[in-house]
Design an enzyme around this catalytic site. Structure first.
Site, PDB file in Angstrom:
ATOM      1  N   ASP A 147       0.813  -1.213   0.000  1.00 28.06           N
ATOM      2  CA  ASP A 147       0.000   0.000   0.000  1.00 28.06           C
ATOM      3  C   ASP A 147       0.849   1.267   0.000  1.00 28.06           C
ATOM      4  O   ASP A 147       0.456   2.287  -0.565  1.00 28.06           O
ATOM      5  CB  ASP A 147      -0.928   0.001   1.215  1.00 28.06           C
ATOM      6  CG  ASP A 147      -2.022  -1.053   1.094  1.00 28.06           C
ATOM      7  OD1 ASP A 147      -2.410  -1.378  -0.042  1.00 28.06           O
ATOM      8  OD2 ASP A 147      -2.478  -1.553   2.133  1.00 28.06           O
ATOM      9  N   GLY A 148       2.016   1.208   0.636  1.00 29.11           N
ATOM     10  CA  GLY A 148       2.912   2.362   0.616  1.00 29.11           C
ATOM     11  C   GLY A 148       3.356   2.707  -0.796  1.00 29.11           C
ATOM     12  O   GLY A 148       3.398   3.878  -1.182  1.00 29.11           O
TER      13      GLY A 148
ATOM     14  N   ALA B 229     -11.566   6.248   1.022  1.00 24.26           N
ATOM     15  CA  ALA B 229     -10.509   5.320   0.605  1.00 24.26           C
ATOM     16  C   ALA B 229      -9.504   5.072   1.706  1.00 24.26           C
ATOM     17  O   ALA B 229      -8.929   3.986   1.803  1.00 24.26           O
ATOM     18  CB  ALA B 229      -9.798   5.857  -0.641  1.00 24.26           C
TER      19      ALA B 229
ATOM     20  N   ASN C 163      -5.266   9.324   1.552  1.00 23.78           N
ATOM     21  CA  ASN C 163      -5.867   8.661   2.711  1.00 23.78           C
ATOM     22  C   ASN C 163      -6.392   9.640   3.755  1.00 23.78           C
ATOM     23  O   ASN C 163      -7.579   9.660   4.048  1.00 23.78           O
ATOM     24  CB  ASN C 163      -4.856   7.720   3.369  1.00 23.78           C
ATOM     25  CG  ASN C 163      -4.795   6.370   2.690  1.00 23.78           C
ATOM     26  OD1 ASN C 163      -5.562   6.085   1.782  1.00 23.78           O
ATOM     27  ND2 ASN C 163      -3.884   5.531   3.128  1.00 23.78           N
TER      28      ASN C 163
ATOM     29  N   TYR D 206      -9.044   3.995  10.990  1.00 25.16           N
ATOM     30  CA  TYR D 206      -9.626   2.817  11.634  1.00 25.16           C
ATOM     31  C   TYR D 206      -8.821   2.419  12.866  1.00 25.16           C
ATOM     32  O   TYR D 206      -9.383   2.010  13.885  1.00 25.16           O
ATOM     33  CB  TYR D 206      -9.689   1.676  10.627  1.00 25.16           C
ATOM     34  CG  TYR D 206     -10.540   0.495  11.048  1.00 25.16           C
ATOM     35  CD1 TYR D 206     -11.747   0.677  11.700  1.00 25.16           C
ATOM     36  CD2 TYR D 206     -10.143  -0.806  10.772  1.00 25.16           C
ATOM     37  CE1 TYR D 206     -12.534  -0.397  12.080  1.00 25.16           C
ATOM     38  CE2 TYR D 206     -10.913  -1.891  11.142  1.00 25.16           C
ATOM     39  CZ  TYR D 206     -12.109  -1.683  11.799  1.00 25.16           C
ATOM     40  OH  TYR D 206     -12.878  -2.754  12.167  1.00 25.16           O
ATOM     41  N   SER D 207      -7.494   2.549  12.787  1.00 26.68           N
ATOM     42  CA  SER D 207      -6.648   2.247  13.943  1.00 26.68           C
ATOM     43  C   SER D 207      -6.950   3.178  15.111  1.00 26.68           C
ATOM     44  O   SER D 207      -6.778   2.802  16.277  1.00 26.68           O
ATOM     45  CB  SER D 207      -5.172   2.366  13.566  1.00 26.68           C
ATOM     46  OG  SER D 207      -4.824   1.418  12.586  1.00 26.68           O
TER      47      SER D 207
ATOM     48  N   THR E 292      -9.916   2.818   6.281  1.00 25.69           N
ATOM     49  CA  THR E 292      -9.484   1.584   6.956  1.00 25.69           C
ATOM     50  C   THR E 292      -8.029   1.647   7.381  1.00 25.69           C
ATOM     51  O   THR E 292      -7.508   0.674   7.926  1.00 25.69           O
ATOM     52  CB  THR E 292      -9.657   0.363   6.028  1.00 25.69           C
ATOM     53  OG1 THR E 292      -8.840   0.534   4.871  1.00 25.69           O
ATOM     54  CG2 THR E 292     -11.097   0.184   5.622  1.00 25.69           C
ATOM     55  N   ALA E 293      -7.366   2.770   7.153  1.00 28.61           N
ATOM     56  CA  ALA E 293      -5.952   2.895   7.498  1.00 28.61           C
ATOM     57  C   ALA E 293      -5.814   3.507   8.895  1.00 28.61           C
ATOM     58  O   ALA E 293      -6.336   2.975   9.864  1.00 28.61           O
ATOM     59  CB  ALA E 293      -5.237   3.708   6.414  1.00 28.61           C
ATOM     60  N   TYR E 294      -5.119   4.622   9.009  1.00 33.89           N
ATOM     61  CA  TYR E 294      -4.879   5.249  10.314  1.00 33.89           C
ATOM     62  C   TYR E 294      -6.196   5.574  11.008  1.00 33.89           C
ATOM     63  O   TYR E 294      -6.341   5.416  12.224  1.00 33.89           O
ATOM     64  CB  TYR E 294      -4.047   6.515  10.096  1.00 33.89           C
ATOM     65  CG  TYR E 294      -3.430   7.112  11.345  1.00 33.89           C
ATOM     66  CD1 TYR E 294      -3.533   6.488  12.585  1.00 33.89           C
ATOM     67  CD2 TYR E 294      -2.735   8.307  11.272  1.00 33.89           C
ATOM     68  CE1 TYR E 294      -2.964   7.036  13.719  1.00 33.89           C
ATOM     69  CE2 TYR E 294      -2.162   8.871  12.391  1.00 33.89           C
ATOM     70  CZ  TYR E 294      -2.282   8.240  13.611  1.00 33.89           C
ATOM     71  OH  TYR E 294      -1.706   8.795  14.717  1.00 33.89           O
TER      72      TYR E 294
END
Length: 252
Positions: free
Chosen positions: A42-43, A150, A112, A157-158, A153-155
């Protein structure tokens, strides 16, 4: 799509895939490509999307990294057929304008999220304004972020923020370790809302701003809005697009 530009991360599996696929299908310069195939995680996908903002070319990712949420599975066979059958998702980035104490403005785009994070031992204090109206006079926290669907679900969601459907016209405003108000869990905002963070006691409680991990140190104010005139086109195998992945993620 026969004119393919391959890009790859520096890890071994991605470099091996780059050599194999380039030999099979050729590898044209980015400016001549009909499609970009990104090999990595993803990066690497975010790096590719940022690096090709000036090109209206779809990007098809194949996972040669770790999580690969934005990637398709890797298979060297039948790539042309997969590209022909792929489904397109269009996403729009956020535009960040961050002000530093010297009065300079720093602009960046984020696929993001844009996040504000404390840069010292004390909690940050932020004033939040939405569409010109102050909504929170003081949020005491480790930080806060504004996420696109988009990136939800990354940072986001964390940090216990909500997962947003890819087609939704909303942004997620999420607090990071809030202390006051202790139970505030954030807000859902219209996609066209302009969000402003003012850093209170900036000298004593320094804050940095990140647009997809591109940092601006010691900010005093950050303004964020969606950028509808910039679009990034992602390709996914049928039945495995971002919409399906975002729904599936909520049942894990």
């Amino acid at each position: 799509m026969t004119r393919i530009a391959f890009v790859a991360s520096e890890i071994g599996p991605a470099r091996d895939a780059l050599c194999e696929l380039s030999e099979r299908y050729g590898n044209v310069p980015l400016e001549e490509a009909e499609v970009i195939v990104a090999l990595g995680g993803d990066g690497l996908m975010l790096q590719t999307l940022h690096g090709t903002m000036h090109l209206d070319v779809p990007v098809y990712g194949m996972n040669r990294g770790t999580v690969g949420f934005m990637m398709n599975g890797f298979d060297a066979e039948n790539l042309l057929e997969r590209l022909a059958e792929a489904e397109e998702t269009v996403i729009h980035p956020l535009h960040m304008t961050a002000e530093t104490p010297d009065g300079k403005l720093h602009e960046a785009l984020a696929i993001n999220e844009v996040s504000l994070l404390r840069a010292g031992p004390q909690a940050a204090k932020l004033k939040i304004t939405v569409a010109g109206r102050v909504r929170m006079e003081e949020l005491v926290c480790d930080g806060a972020l504004l996420s696109t669907p988009a990136g939800s679900t990354a940072y986001n969601y964390s940090a216990h923020g909500p997962i947003l459907p890819i087609g939704s016209d909303v942004l997620a405003l999420t607090a990071i370790a809030p202390f006051r108000p202790r139970r505030w869990r954030g807000a859902l905002l219209p996609m066209n809302a302009t969000v402003r963070f003012d850093v209170l006691e900036a000298d004593k409680r320094p804050v940095r701003a990140d647009a997809d991990s591109r940092p601006v140190q010691s900010v005093v104010a950050v303004e964020i809005r969606s950028e509808p005139h910039v679009r990034r086109r992602l390709l996914f195998d049928p039945g495995h697009g971002l919409e399906e992945r975002l729904i599936r993620e909520q049942f894990i």
